[in-house]
Design a protein around this motif. Structure first.
Motif, short mmCIF file in Angstrom:
data_model
loop_
_atom_site.label_atom_id
_atom_site.label_comp_id
_atom_site.label_asym_id
_atom_site.label_seq_id
_atom_site.Cartn_x
_atom_site.Cartn_y
_atom_site.Cartn_z
N GLU A 25 3.11 -1.69 33.74
CA GLU A 25 2.50 -0.89 32.88
C GLU A 25 1.81 0.28 33.44
O GLU A 25 0.57 -0.14 34.11
CB GLU A 25 1.96 -1.61 31.74
CG GLU A 25 1.42 -0.56 30.47
CD GLU A 25 0.71 -1.13 29.49
OE1 GLU A 25 0.35 -2.50 29.70
OE2 GLU A 25 0.30 -0.59 28.58
N VAL A 26 1.98 1.32 33.29
CA VAL A 26 0.83 2.52 33.91
C VAL A 26 -0.20 2.53 33.05
O VAL A 26 -0.29 2.66 31.73
CB VAL A 26 1.59 3.93 33.82
CG1 VAL A 26 0.77 4.90 34.52
CG2 VAL A 26 2.95 3.93 34.96
N GLN A 27 -1.40 2.59 33.61
CA GLN A 27 -2.66 2.69 32.92
C GLN A 27 -3.66 3.62 33.70
O GLN A 27 -3.60 3.61 34.90
CB GLN A 27 -3.35 1.33 32.65
CG GLN A 27 -2.76 0.61 31.82
CD GLN A 27 -3.64 -0.76 31.46
OE1 GLN A 27 -4.25 -1.34 32.13
NE2 GLN A 27 -3.78 -1.15 30.03
N LEU A 28 -4.15 4.55 33.07
CA LEU A 28 -5.14 5.50 33.45
C LEU A 28 -6.38 5.50 32.32
O LEU A 28 -6.32 5.69 31.30
CB LEU A 28 -4.55 6.85 33.26
CG LEU A 28 -3.14 7.21 34.26
CD1 LEU A 28 -2.76 8.71 33.97
CD2 LEU A 28 -3.57 6.93 35.62
N VAL A 29 -7.60 5.04 33.12
CA VAL A 29 -8.77 4.76 32.39
C VAL A 29 -9.64 5.47 32.90
O VAL A 29 -10.28 5.43 33.98
CB VAL A 29 -9.04 3.42 32.59
CG1 VAL A 29 -10.25 3.10 31.59
CG2 VAL A 29 -7.82 2.42 31.94
N GLU A 30 -10.17 6.70 32.21
CA GLU A 30 -11.43 7.57 32.30
C GLU A 30 -12.65 6.90 32.16
O GLU A 30 -12.57 6.13 31.16
CB GLU A 30 -11.35 8.90 31.77
CG GLU A 30 -9.79 9.57 31.98
CD GLU A 30 -8.61 9.37 30.95
OE1 GLU A 30 -8.08 10.22 30.50
OE2 GLU A 30 -8.97 8.29 30.16
N SER A 31 -13.78 7.54 32.84
CA SER A 31 -15.05 7.16 32.66
C SER A 31 -15.95 8.15 33.41
O SER A 31 -15.50 9.01 34.00
CB SER A 31 -15.38 5.58 32.96
OG SER A 31 -15.12 5.69 34.44
N GLY A 32 -17.22 8.14 33.00
CA GLY A 32 -18.18 8.99 33.41
C GLY A 32 -18.77 10.08 32.42
O GLY A 32 -19.48 10.70 32.75
N GLY A 33 -18.07 9.99 31.18
CA GLY A 33 -18.50 10.97 30.45
C GLY A 33 -19.59 11.07 29.67
O GLY A 33 -20.32 9.77 29.93
N GLY A 34 -20.43 11.85 28.91
CA GLY A 34 -21.57 11.53 28.26
C GLY A 34 -22.08 12.95 27.64
O GLY A 34 -21.45 14.11 27.99
N LEU A 35 -23.17 12.89 27.47
CA LEU A 35 -24.08 13.88 27.07
C LEU A 35 -25.10 14.44 28.27
O LEU A 35 -25.75 13.69 28.73
CB LEU A 35 -25.06 13.64 25.94
CG LEU A 35 -25.99 14.75 25.44
CD1 LEU A 35 -25.28 15.85 24.94
CD2 LEU A 35 -27.23 14.14 24.46
N VAL A 36 -25.02 15.89 28.72
CA VAL A 36 -25.84 16.43 29.77
C VAL A 36 -26.13 17.64 29.33
O VAL A 36 -25.71 18.34 28.56
CB VAL A 36 -24.92 16.50 30.78
CG1 VAL A 36 -23.61 17.43 30.72
CG2 VAL A 36 -25.68 16.84 31.81
N GLN A 37 -27.36 17.92 29.77
CA GLN A 37 -27.99 19.44 29.54
C GLN A 37 -27.15 20.57 30.39
O GLN A 37 -26.68 20.05 31.46
CB GLN A 37 -29.56 19.44 29.87
CG GLN A 37 -30.43 18.59 28.95
CD GLN A 37 -31.54 18.69 29.22
OE1 GLN A 37 -31.96 19.19 30.19
NE2 GLN A 37 -32.57 18.32 28.25
N PRO A 38 -27.33 21.81 29.81
CA PRO A 38 -26.91 22.84 30.45
C PRO A 38 -27.27 22.74 32.19
O PRO A 38 -28.44 22.58 32.07
CB PRO A 38 -27.04 24.00 29.79
CG PRO A 38 -27.21 23.39 28.52
CD PRO A 38 -27.65 22.17 28.47
N GLY A 39 -26.43 23.19 33.01
CA GLY A 39 -26.86 23.25 34.30
C GLY A 39 -26.81 21.84 35.05
O GLY A 39 -26.86 21.59 36.28
N GLY A 40 -26.44 20.70 33.99
CA GLY A 40 -26.47 19.45 34.99
C GLY A 40 -25.10 19.11 35.32
O GLY A 40 -24.22 19.99 35.54
N SER A 41 -24.85 17.85 35.76
CA SER A 41 -23.90 17.34 36.58
C SER A 41 -23.39 16.05 35.99
O SER A 41 -24.11 15.31 35.47
CB SER A 41 -24.05 17.23 38.03
OG SER A 41 -24.23 18.32 38.65
N LEU A 42 -21.92 15.78 36.16
CA LEU A 42 -21.43 14.68 35.92
C LEU A 42 -20.36 14.34 36.66
O LEU A 42 -19.57 15.35 37.26
CB LEU A 42 -20.54 14.47 34.30
CG LEU A 42 -21.66 14.36 33.16
CD1 LEU A 42 -21.08 14.60 31.92
CD2 LEU A 42 -22.38 13.17 33.11
#
Length: 123
Positions: free
Chosen positions: A1-18
């Motif tokens: 079974e193909v699975q794709l699991v994203e992570s790393g999102g969130g709340l960040v201020q303008p100019g920030g990085s993720l």
């Protein structure tokens, strides 16, 4: 079974990085190109970036060039999206998706999608 699991999102201020990650399983990861696609609130799907099976070819939507970097680690079956200088208009759910073939652009479409990870850019 193909699975794709994203992570790393969130709340960040303008100019920030993720840095988003997409862990893939259930298929031979390094046989396929991979894509990032996003959907902002109330809007349709928007291409973000793509990378070929070997990582040597990449594609970015113009508005993201110079700010976003797509990469992949085929040994770890993982796709990444480094996002810098984030703007409020980057707020969206970000999806990774598997191409039906190894190269970009793909003539085969995207056949599997992850569940998405929310990125919110706000002060």
């Amino acid at each position: 079974e193909v699975q794709l699991v994203e992570s790393g999102g969130g709340l960040v201020q303008p100019g920030g990085s993720l840095r988003l990650s997409c862990a893939a399983s259930g298929f031979t990861f390094d046989d396929y190109a991979m894509y990032w696609v996003r959907q902002a609130p109330g809007k349709g799907l928007e291409w973000v970036s793509a990378i070929s099976w070997h990582g040597g070819d990449t594609y970015y939507v113009e508005s993201m060039k110079g700010r976003f970097t797509i990469s992949r680690d085929n040994a770890k079956n993982t796709l990444y999206l480094q996002m810098n200088s984030l703007k409020s208009e980057d707020t969206a759910v970000y999806y990774c998706a598997k191409s039906g073939g190894p190269t970009i652009p793909t003539p085969y479409g995207l056949d599997y999608w992850g569940q998405g990870t929310q990125v919110t850019v706000s002060s």
